[in-house]
Design a protein around this motif. Structure first.
Motif, short mmCIF file in Angstrom:
data_model
loop_
_atom_site.label_atom_id
_atom_site.label_comp_id
_atom_site.label_asym_id
_atom_site.label_seq_id
_atom_site.Cartn_x
_atom_site.Cartn_y
_atom_site.Cartn_z
N GLY A 1 -15.42 -25.78 12.80
CA GLY A 1 -16.64 -25.56 13.58
C GLY A 1 -16.35 -25.29 15.04
O GLY A 1 -16.99 -24.45 15.69
N ARG A 2 -15.38 -26.01 15.58
CA ARG A 2 -14.99 -25.76 16.97
C ARG A 2 -14.44 -24.35 17.13
O ARG A 2 -14.75 -23.66 18.10
CB ARG A 2 -13.96 -26.79 17.41
CG ARG A 2 -14.56 -28.16 17.62
CD ARG A 2 -13.51 -29.21 17.89
NE ARG A 2 -14.15 -30.47 18.23
CZ ARG A 2 -13.54 -31.64 18.26
NH1 ARG A 2 -12.25 -31.70 17.98
NH2 ARG A 2 -14.19 -32.73 18.58
N GLY A 3 -13.60 -23.94 16.19
CA GLY A 3 -13.08 -22.58 16.24
C GLY A 3 -14.18 -21.55 16.11
O GLY A 3 -14.19 -20.54 16.83
N LEU A 4 -15.14 -21.81 15.24
CA LEU A 4 -16.27 -20.90 15.07
C LEU A 4 -17.09 -20.79 16.35
O LEU A 4 -17.47 -19.69 16.76
CB LEU A 4 -17.14 -21.39 13.91
CG LEU A 4 -18.32 -20.54 13.52
CD1 LEU A 4 -17.85 -19.17 13.04
CD2 LEU A 4 -19.12 -21.23 12.43
N ALA A 5 -17.33 -21.91 17.00
CA ALA A 5 -18.10 -21.90 18.24
C ALA A 5 -17.38 -21.13 19.35
O ALA A 5 -17.97 -20.28 20.03
CB ALA A 5 -18.39 -23.33 18.69
N VAL A 6 -16.09 -21.40 19.50
CA VAL A 6 -15.31 -20.70 20.53
C VAL A 6 -15.24 -19.21 20.19
O VAL A 6 -15.40 -18.35 21.07
CB VAL A 6 -13.90 -21.31 20.66
CG1 VAL A 6 -12.99 -20.45 21.52
CG2 VAL A 6 -13.99 -22.72 21.23
N GLY A 7 -15.03 -18.89 18.93
CA GLY A 7 -14.96 -17.50 18.51
C GLY A 7 -16.27 -16.75 18.73
O GLY A 7 -16.27 -15.59 19.15
N ALA A 8 -17.39 -17.42 18.47
CA ALA A 8 -18.69 -16.78 18.68
C ALA A 8 -18.89 -16.42 20.15
O ALA A 8 -19.39 -15.34 20.48
CB ALA A 8 -19.80 -17.70 18.21
N VAL A 9 -18.45 -17.30 21.03
CA VAL A 9 -18.57 -17.01 22.47
C VAL A 9 -17.62 -15.88 22.87
O VAL A 9 -18.01 -14.95 23.58
CB VAL A 9 -18.31 -18.29 23.31
CG1 VAL A 9 -18.21 -17.96 24.77
CG2 VAL A 9 -19.41 -19.31 23.05
#
Length: 169
Positions: A41-49
């Motif tokens: 989830g952290r990777g997904l959040a950073v990737g989305a940004v």
């Protein structure tokens, strides 16, 4: 139809895996499903940004183009050129992941060592091939957007690692 949606989906899935890789091997506990999900989830959040950067680059290129229809067509063609090598890479990764998840323990371990390990190391080459495809199909503007997207995707894991999983020395 534009390649934007499949590229965004690939980028977000890759970002989630990057978050997982940033955490993997840092915890010797057997039951760590919640931690694995949190790291993804952290990777997904950073990737989305980070994936907002190539979208912004594409919008800026379109807004500053003399002929927007032609620029849009070039970016679309470049996007398809960018997508093809990444789709091939993703298919090989999914095959290796499926082998890891379905085979018995020893064969699954072999699938991890022979497949997923080297494929992780080949990610930058896949991005470079995607950039070459964008350049070939859409020209320099597509290469610019592709390079920004590649930097964004390859930057997720180091950023997640530095923010949440760096060990204090």
């Amino acid at each position: 139809m534009t390649p934007a949606a499949p590229l965004l989906l690939l980028g977000l899935v890759d970002a989630a895996f990057s978050g997982f890789r940033a955490y993997a091997g840092r915890d010797a506990r057997i039951r760590k499903r919640r931690r694995n999900l949190r790291s993804a989830g952290r990777g997904l959040a950073v990737g989305a940004v980070l994936l907002l950067a190539p979208a912004l680059a594409a919008v800026l290129l379109l807004l500053t183009a003399a002929d927007r229809a032609r620029a849009y067509a070039a970016l679309t063609a470049g996007g398809w050129g960018y997508l093809l090598p990444l789709a091939v890479y993703a298919a090989v990764v999914l095959l290796s992941l499926a082998a890891y998840l379905t085979l018995p323990f020893r064969a699954a371990t072999l699938a991890m060592v022979v497949g997923l390990g080297p494929l992780t190391l080949l990610r930058p080459l896949a991005v470079a091939a995607a950039c070459a495809g964008a350049l070939r199909n859409g020209g320099v503007p597509s290469l610019v957007v592709g390079a920004v997207a590649g930097a964004a995707v390859l930057g997720v894991e180091p950023l997640v690692h530095r923010r949440w999983y760096r060990t204090v020395q």
